[in-house]
Scaffold this motif. Structure first.
Motif, PDB file in Angstrom:
ATOM      1  N   ARG A 258       8.065   5.712  -6.341  1.00 34.65           N
ATOM      2  CA  ARG A 258       7.208   4.562  -6.629  1.00 34.65           C
ATOM      3  C   ARG A 258       7.982   3.258  -6.743  1.00 34.65           C
ATOM      4  O   ARG A 258       7.387   2.180  -6.812  1.00 34.65           O
ATOM      5  N   THR A 265       5.918  -0.045   2.211  1.00 41.02           N
ATOM      6  CA  THR A 265       5.373  -0.944   1.197  1.00 41.02           C
ATOM      7  C   THR A 265       6.154  -2.256   1.092  1.00 41.02           C
ATOM      8  O   THR A 265       5.896  -3.052   0.194  1.00 41.02           O
ATOM      9  N   ASP A 351      -0.366   4.938  -2.763  1.00 40.93           N
ATOM     10  CA  ASP A 351       0.167   3.575  -2.699  1.00 40.93           C
ATOM     11  C   ASP A 351      -0.949   2.542  -2.682  1.00 40.93           C
ATOM     12  O   ASP A 351      -0.816   1.458  -3.264  1.00 40.93           O
TER      13      ASP A 351
END
Length: 748
Positions: A258, A265, A351
């Protein structure tokens, strides 16, 4: 991740030197200083060909260089650069050469663990590599353990004056080069050498994600909160942001996924932390470096991006060295193929959820969209058979699957489109959501390719592994891709490994990788294999396909372990065989037994090294890249010749392709592949000149079948026996230098 030695302000470039013999100012050998030459880059060219013309440097003898003192006129520099003089590799690696003299002058024991000695094979390899750089051709060098091959390609690479990419099989080998070999060279030879290590994005921390998570209630439990606090403190101190520095973080950490810097991302230059980004810093170091150290995965990911015109990861370079080059085909096949999995859909939904919440855009409608992706992907992937393994997925099978499950397929595609549409309708479109929408679109494209295309050079298959389902299209033959994208685009590509020849020839590796023009050489071994290793081939064994083989193999393993007092690797070609033999042996010996799969690979290896008389039962991942020198590993037992499973979709497709071409796949593909795998497995045993031990192969096909001769011709000249009594005598003579004569490997 760049190392720089001391820089003299008046110099442009760096100096290759040798060490002093004592504390005096007298220097040993010669000095070479590198000067920047006119750039060879043609800015009208594009892509890889332009990269191959990257600027090169020239060398002049340091003591003859009037610019070294900083007082020479500019025309003196030009005159010296016009007549460069480079060192011969014999001056560096030969008897009484620069390398030997600098070693005698003292060296850092933290980077060099043994006294230097002249090695003819190392000199020969250095000359081959140096010649390839100088005359701009490809080279293939088989160099066994103990040759010192890293220095034999690093020094010629430095002397070439070119920006060179060094590609290794693993990140651990990257670290070895960077932490041991490079500092040694910088200390003794090239104090101003610039080196950068490049790894994949998921190895690095994303500062922006750390800032986003800091005040969000999304951390799970006290352990994760504590780990995040430590990572946040570390982020303020680290120069690299490389996860390898976090020794406290478990390999399987969900927290890291993450906060890492995955491309999926990343918002790039639009990110507020772009200038402080660890990836930005890594890429900047690489642009300034003389040597760039990568792993095969990153190299071929970059080459695949160049093929698709998606840009590049690596800066321009003009030559490549592949260490552990025997792994190139498998890694290239992965990156020039296509794959999706249930995990990718789960990660997309996760996500999207996390980003919407962090941006305070998580409306019930949007969150329902991401939840629908999660639900429909789970329903879709549950339609695949529950049994673990790899399975062919031919055109007819894919069409049948879609015909039977069209509703589930269309629902999954629709859920992706629906989220993309919802994101497009937002009044504000943050870059984070734009990237997630792009990922969704790419997943739809991949899904369509894997189910609806029929490219002839691809084999289509699926695999269920634990909770994962993977759909893949793999190139059947990467030779043409590599020929066009690598060997024809760059004029100097060096391949080296301990296992490249089959029967003393390089035909197999040339064919599989598409190498048409290259000089090759198999270097003589540095070890005295007839004295150091004994190959045991039992006579009275059933055929490996016989129902009684496992029981007899267990008997042999027990006897061998008693003679070696544990200290052994038992290597298998499948998990089922490994587990079966482990259960048969574990109650019959008193040694500590370790089983692959019960702990991470690195943990098992450390336990083996630190546990007296330990025995490790393992499969493919321990056949290569494992180094246990000394008596702790005194025996390597292989249950059967490591032929690839013929029903494996990729193997079957490659066999069919050769058959369709009128060739013999068994002789040209299956046997050579097994030979190289066996060489790798046996290579775990002898890692130093003081090592001694026994190799055992329980498969009598080596002695009975005509192709057994090819295996024996490809292996080092081990002493060979069929008798356990010889094994016992050999192991008792560990300290003796008495030679055990090689015996015939054929049955009496």
């Amino acid at each position: 991740m760049e190392r720089r030695g001391p820089v003299r302000k008046q110099e442009r470039g760096y100096v290759i030197v040798t060490a002093r013999t004592d504390g005096s100012s007298k220097r040993v050998g010669g000095f070479l200083t590198k000067r920047a030459a006119k750039s060879a880059i043609d800015h009208s060219e594009t892509g890889v060909r332009r990269a191959a013309k990257a600027a090169e440097r020239q060398y002049v003898p340091f003591e003859e260089d009037p610019t070294a003192s900083g007082t020479a006129p500019e025309d003196a520099l030009e005159a010296r650069a016009a007549q460069p003089a480079k060192p011969s590799m014999r001056e560096v690696f030969g008897p009484d050469g620069f390398l030997e003299k600098c070693m005698k002058g003292g060296f850092d024991r933290s980077t060099v663990t043994s006294d230097y000695e002249y090695r003819l094979a190392q000199l020969e390899m250095a000359e081959l590599v140096h010649d390839a750089f100088e005359t701009h051709h490809h080279a293939i060098v088989e160099a066994g353990t103990g040759t010192g091959k890293t220095l034999a390609y690093l020094l010629p690479a430095i002397c070439s004056g070119r920006r060179v990419v060094i590609s290794t099989a693993t990140k651990s080998l990257q670290e070895q080069l960077y932490q041991k070999d490079i500092p040694f060279l910088q200390k003794h030879f090239a104090p101003n050498l610039k080196v950068a290590v490049m790894k994949g994005r998921s190895n690095f921390l994303c500062r922006a994600k750390v800032h986003q998570l800091a005040d969000q209630p999304v951390l799970k439990g006290m352990d994760e909160i504590d780990a995040f606090r430590q990572i946040r403190d570390w982020a303020k101190l680290t120069e690299t942001g490389d996860r390898a520095e976090l020794t406290f973080l478990p390999d399987e950490s969900d927290l890291w996924t993450r906060i890492d810097a995955r491309r999926d991302t990343c918002t790039g230059k639009k990110c507020s932390d772009f200038n402080q980004c660890f990836l930005t810093a890594m890429q900047q170091r690489a642009r300034e470096a003389d040597l760039i150290i990568v792993n095969h995965h990153l190299f071929f990911a970059d080459l695949a991006l160049k093929q698709d015109d998606f840009g590049s990861i690596l800066p321009e370079y003009s030559a490549v060295v592949f260490d552990e080059a025997h792994e190139m085909e498998d890694v290239a096949s992965d990156y020039f193929g296509r794959q999706i999995s249930n995990y990718r859909f789960e990660e997309l939904a996760r996500d999207a959820d996390q980003t919407l919440r962090l941006l305070h855009l998580g409306t019930p409608s949007l969150l329902r969209k991401t939840q629908r992706i999660r639900e429909r992907s789970r329903s879709f992937f549950e339609l695949f058979p529950p049994r673990d393994g790899r399975f062919s997925f031919t055109r007819n099978e894919r069409e049948g699957f879609l015909e039977q499950n069209r509703e589930a397929y269309d629902s999954l595609v629709t859920s992706l489109k629906s989220m993309e549409t919802e994101f497009a309708g937002l009044a504000t479109k943050p870059e984070e959501l734009t990237r997630i929408a792009r990922r969704s679109f790419e997943l739809r494209q991949e899904l369509s390719f894997l189910f609806e295309s029929n490219e002839k050079n691809f084999v289509y298959w699926f695999e269920r592994r634990n909770k994962g389902v993977f759909l893949t299209a793999t190139p059947i033959d990467v030779s043409q891709i590599l020929r066009e994208r690598l060997f024809e685009q760059f004029d100097t590509v060096i391949l080296t490994s301990a296992t490249l020849t089959v029967g003393g020839r390089f035909d197999y590796i040339r064919q599989r990788l598409g190498i048409d023009h290259a000089k090759d050489r198999a270097l003589p071994p540095e070890f005295d294999f007839p004295n150091q290793a004994l190959l045991y081939l039992p006579r009275q064994m059933p055929d490996v396909r016989d129902a009684g083989f496992a029981a007899k193999a267990a008997d042999e393993i027990v006897k061998l372990l008693e003679l070696s007092q544990g200290r052994a690797f038992c290597l298998f070609t499948s998990y089922s065989q490994m587990n079966d033999l482990f259960e048969r042996v574990r109650t019959r010996v008193g040694f500590p037994l370790l089983l692959q799969g019960t702990a991470p690979r690195s943990v098992l290896l450390e336990r083996f090294k630190n546990t007296e008389s330990a025995v490790l039962f393992a499969t493919a991942s321990f056949w290569q890249g494992v180094d246990v020198p000394g008596e702790q590993l005194s025996c390597v037992i292989v249950d059967r010749l490591p032929f690839a499973v013929p029903s494996d979709p990729i193997v079957a497709a490659r066999v069919r392709a050769l058959q369709d071409d009128g060739r013999n796949p068994f002789a040209e593909f299956q046997v050579p592949q097994a030979v190289l795998a066996l060489k790798q497995g046996f290579g775990r045993l002898i890692r130093a000149k003081t090592d001694r031990g026994v190799l055992a192969l329980l498969d009598t096909r080596l002695q009975r079948m005509p192709y057994g001769k090819i295996f024996l011709e490809s292996l080092p000249r081990y002493g060979t026996t069929h008798e356990l009594a010889d094994v016992a005598r050999f192991l008792k003579k560990r300290e003796s230098s008495e030679r055990l004569g090689a015996r015939s490997a054929s049955p009496a």
